[in-house]
Design a protein around this motif. Structure first.
Motif, PDB file in Angstrom:
ATOM      1  N   ALA A 166      49.336  49.267  37.091  1.00 14.26           N
ATOM      2  CA  ALA A 166      49.827  50.513  36.494  1.00 14.26           C
ATOM      3  C   ALA A 166      48.685  51.492  36.224  1.00 14.26           C
ATOM      4  O   ALA A 166      48.914  52.687  36.024  1.00 14.26           O
ATOM      5  N   LYS A 167      47.471  51.002  36.229  1.00 16.75           N
ATOM      6  CA  LYS A 167      46.312  51.883  36.012  1.00 16.75           C
ATOM      7  C   LYS A 167      45.817  52.489  37.315  1.00 16.75           C
ATOM      8  O   LYS A 167      44.809  53.206  37.344  1.00 16.75           O
ATOM      9  N   GLY A 168      46.489  52.149  38.431  1.00 10.39           N
ATOM     10  CA  GLY A 168      46.197  52.829  39.696  1.00 10.39           C
ATOM     11  C   GLY A 168      45.111  52.185  40.543  1.00 10.39           C
ATOM     12  O   GLY A 168      44.622  52.795  41.494  1.00 10.39           O
ATOM     13  N   VAL A 169      44.723  50.942  40.206  1.00 10.82           N
ATOM     14  CA  VAL A 169      43.743  50.245  41.055  1.00 10.82           C
ATOM     15  C   VAL A 169      44.413  49.010  41.647  1.00 10.82           C
ATOM     16  O   VAL A 169      45.523  48.641  41.272  1.00 10.82           O
ATOM     17  N   GLU A 170      43.713  48.358  42.588  1.00 11.76           N
ATOM     18  CA  GLU A 170      44.277  47.167  43.213  1.00 11.76           C
ATOM     19  C   GLU A 170      43.882  45.924  42.417  1.00 11.76           C
ATOM     20  O   GLU A 170      42.805  45.886  41.816  1.00 11.76           O
ATOM     21  N   VAL A 171      44.763  44.926  42.446  1.00 14.97           N
ATOM     22  CA  VAL A 171      44.496  43.711  41.677  1.00 14.97           C
ATOM     23  C   VAL A 171      44.951  42.492  42.469  1.00 14.97           C
ATOM     24  O   VAL A 171      45.957  42.542  43.181  1.00 14.97           O
ATOM     25  N   LEU A 172      44.177  41.419  42.352  1.00 15.14           N
ATOM     26  CA  LEU A 172      44.512  40.165  43.025  1.00 15.14           C
ATOM     27  C   LEU A 172      44.408  39.017  42.016  1.00 15.14           C
ATOM     28  O   LEU A 172      43.302  38.680  41.560  1.00 15.14           O
ATOM     29  N   PRO A 173      45.554  38.428  41.618  1.00 15.13           N
ATOM     30  CA  PRO A 173      45.480  37.289  40.707  1.00 15.13           C
ATOM     31  C   PRO A 173      45.264  35.978  41.481  1.00 15.13           C
ATOM     32  O   PRO A 173      45.927  35.742  42.484  1.00 15.13           O
ATOM     33  N   LEU A 174      44.356  35.150  41.007  1.00 11.72           N
ATOM     34  CA  LEU A 174      44.106  33.839  41.630  1.00 11.72           C
ATOM     35  C   LEU A 174      44.075  32.800  40.522  1.00 11.72           C
ATOM     36  O   LEU A 174      43.225  32.898  39.625  1.00 11.72           O
ATOM     37  N   HIS A 175      45.014  31.850  40.545  1.00 11.42           N
ATOM     38  CA  HIS A 175      44.943  30.877  39.448  1.00 11.42           C
ATOM     39  C   HIS A 175      44.389  29.544  39.942  1.00 11.42           C
ATOM     40  O   HIS A 175      44.821  28.987  40.931  1.00 11.42           O
ATOM     41  N   PHE A 176      43.334  29.132  39.240  1.00 11.22           N
ATOM     42  CA  PHE A 176      42.691  27.854  39.545  1.00 11.22           C
ATOM     43  C   PHE A 176      41.859  27.436  38.336  1.00 11.22           C
ATOM     44  O   PHE A 176      41.640  28.224  37.411  1.00 11.22           O
ATOM     45  N   ASP A 177      41.408  26.180  38.392  1.00  7.93           N
ATOM     46  CA  ASP A 177      40.630  25.594  37.303  1.00  7.93           C
ATOM     47  C   ASP A 177      39.160  25.613  37.706  1.00  7.93           C
ATOM     48  O   ASP A 177      38.789  24.993  38.715  1.00  7.93           O
ATOM     49  N   VAL A 178      38.318  26.303  36.949  1.00  5.90           N
ATOM     50  CA  VAL A 178      36.903  26.410  37.334  1.00  5.90           C
ATOM     51  C   VAL A 178      36.182  25.065  37.321  1.00  5.90           C
ATOM     52  O   VAL A 178      35.089  24.933  37.874  1.00  5.90           O
ATOM     53  N   ARG A 179      36.808  24.040  36.705  1.00  7.84           N
ATOM     54  CA  ARG A 179      36.155  22.720  36.668  1.00  7.84           C
ATOM     55  C   ARG A 179      36.284  21.970  37.983  1.00  7.84           C
ATOM     56  O   ARG A 179      35.657  20.935  38.167  1.00  7.84           O
ATOM     57  N   GLN A 180      37.148  22.482  38.877  1.00 10.85           N
ATOM     58  CA  GLN A 180      37.422  21.786  40.139  1.00 10.85           C
ATOM     59  C   GLN A 180      36.695  22.495  41.281  1.00 10.85           C
ATOM     60  O   GLN A 180      37.158  23.551  41.750  1.00 10.85           O
ATOM     61  N   PRO A 181      35.585  21.942  41.781  1.00  7.41           N
ATOM     62  CA  PRO A 181      34.789  22.662  42.781  1.00  7.41           C
ATOM     63  C   PRO A 181      35.577  23.025  44.040  1.00  7.41           C
ATOM     64  O   PRO A 181      35.392  24.106  44.592  1.00  7.41           O
ATOM     65  N   GLN A 182      36.489  22.125  44.451  1.00 11.06           N
ATOM     66  CA  GLN A 182      37.236  22.438  45.682  1.00 11.06           C
ATOM     67  C   GLN A 182      38.227  23.575  45.441  1.00 11.06           C
ATOM     68  O   GLN A 182      38.422  24.437  46.306  1.00 11.06           O
ATOM     69  N   GLU A 183      38.834  23.602  44.251  1.00  5.11           N
ATOM     70  CA  GLU A 183      39.759  24.709  43.919  1.00  5.11           C
ATOM     71  C   GLU A 183      38.997  26.035  43.897  1.00  5.11           C
ATOM     72  O   GLU A 183      39.495  27.061  44.363  1.00  5.11           O
ATOM     73  N   VAL A 184      37.796  26.004  43.351  1.00  2.71           N
ATOM     74  CA  VAL A 184      36.981  27.227  43.281  1.00  2.71           C
ATOM     75  C   VAL A 184      36.657  27.699  44.697  1.00  2.71           C
ATOM     76  O   VAL A 184      36.869  28.868  45.058  1.00  2.71           O
ATOM     77  N   GLN A 185      36.170  26.768  45.522  1.00  2.00           N
ATOM     78  CA  GLN A 185      35.773  27.149  46.884  1.00  2.00           C
ATOM     79  C   GLN A 185      36.982  27.633  47.686  1.00  2.00           C
ATOM     80  O   GLN A 185      36.909  28.640  48.408  1.00  2.00           O
ATOM     81  N   ASN A 186      38.130  26.938  47.538  1.00  2.00           N
ATOM     82  CA  ASN A 186      39.341  27.360  48.272  1.00  2.00           C
ATOM     83  C   ASN A 186      39.758  28.773  47.859  1.00  2.00           C
ATOM     84  O   ASN A 186      40.178  29.575  48.700  1.00  2.00           O
TER      85      ASN A 186
END
Ligand code: NDP
Ligand code: 8X3
Length: 251
Positions: free
Chosen positions: A48-68
């Motif tokens: 709504a503020k006029g910029v683009e946004v990309l939500p990504l949900h993952f757990d920073v404790r999981q290295p493979q989730e972070v890399q994916n």
């Protein structure tokens, strides 16, 4: 073209306020955290503020989730100009001799290893573009210790050291590194630390005026909008009534 900022821990507190203020300043934003519904709601507010946004949900404790998550980025989203390593937590206030191992693992895995996994995944993208800015949320707990703070303080001392180390390692790649060290900020932080006990959490700020998530977001925005030749290396920001980790003036 807008710059892009990736903010970890955007579902609450400092990360959420930083995402909103960065959007207002014209950044496109990648917001991350584990709570997908909160990310979806925040994404609507940012859009709504006029910029683009990309939500990504993952757990920073999981290295493979972070890399994916980082590997899943395509096109312009790979051009991350600013990484805000904000996701973090304190769990418990036990003295070291009564420490709960699971609490220790959560803090070390999130605050230290999570921050490292994020940086390891994003820094090569910045290096390929010969520039970028990494903002690490440390704490006054990364400069001092206080009773019951033990492992949380150790994780934030590690963040403080990693900020210095990153600045050295990435110097030749023109990547700025800013360490932010706040004192008491009223967010969900103390509710998490006291494991959902809202009365104990409220008592932390009793009789004093803490910082707000917006105060820290303003500081981060100031740091990431300096000219290319200026880097704010280390910022300690405290409530006026807090002199250090132990001296707080309460009414
Ligand atoms: P909040 O509890 O309000 O926010 C913490 C954020 O971190 C949430 O968005 C949470 O998202 C995210 N997070 C926690 N664990 C993980 C995980 N494993 N994976 C992904 N995201 C995670 O606290 P604050 O906003 O106050 O804290 C933000 C940072 O600031 C922390 O690093 C904290 O140590 C630091 N800080 C806080 C101070 C304070 O007094 N509040 C003072 C100094 C520093 P989700 O649960 O959705 O995953
Ligand atoms: C959070 C601030 O004082 O609880 O990093 O350690 S404090």
């Amino acid at each position: 073209m807008n710059k892009t900022a990736l903010i970890t821990g955007a579902t609450s507190g400092i990360g959420q306020a930083t995402a909103l203020k960065a959007a207002e300043a014209g950044f496109d934003i990648i917001i991350t955290g584990r709570r997908a519904e909160r990310l979806a709601k925040l994404a609507e507010e940012i859009r709504a503020k006029g910029v683009e946004v990309l939500p990504l949900h993952f757990d920073v404790r999981q290295p493979q989730e972070v890399q994916n998550a980082i590997d899943s980025l395509s096109g312009k989203w790979r051009n991350i100009d600013v990484l805000v390593n904000n996701a973090g937590l304190a769990v418990g206030v036990s003295p070291i001799q009564e420490g709960i191992l699971d609490d220790w693992e959560r803090m070390i895995d999130t605050n230290v290893k999570g921050l490292l996994y994020m940086t390891r995944a994003v820094a090569p993208l910045m290096i390929a573009r010969n520039g970028g800015h990494i903002v690490n949320l440390a704490s006054i707990a990364g400069k001092e210790v206080y009773p019951g703070g033990n492992v949380y303080c150790a994780t934030k001392h590690a963040v403080d050291a990693l900020s210095k180390a990153m600045r050295t390692d990435m110097l030749k790649h023109h990547i700025k590194v800013t360490n932010i060290a706040p004192g008491m900020v009223e967010t969900e932080f103390s509710i998490v630390r006291y494991k959902g006990d809202e009365t104990a959490a409220k008592n932390v700020y009793k009789g004093m005026t803490p910082l707000t998530n917006e105060d820290i977001a303003d500081t981060i925005l100031f740091a990431i909008t300096r000219p290319a030749h200026v880097c704010l290396n280390d910022i300690v920001i405290m409530p006026t009534v807090q002199a250090n980790s132990r001296d707080v003036y309460r009414q």
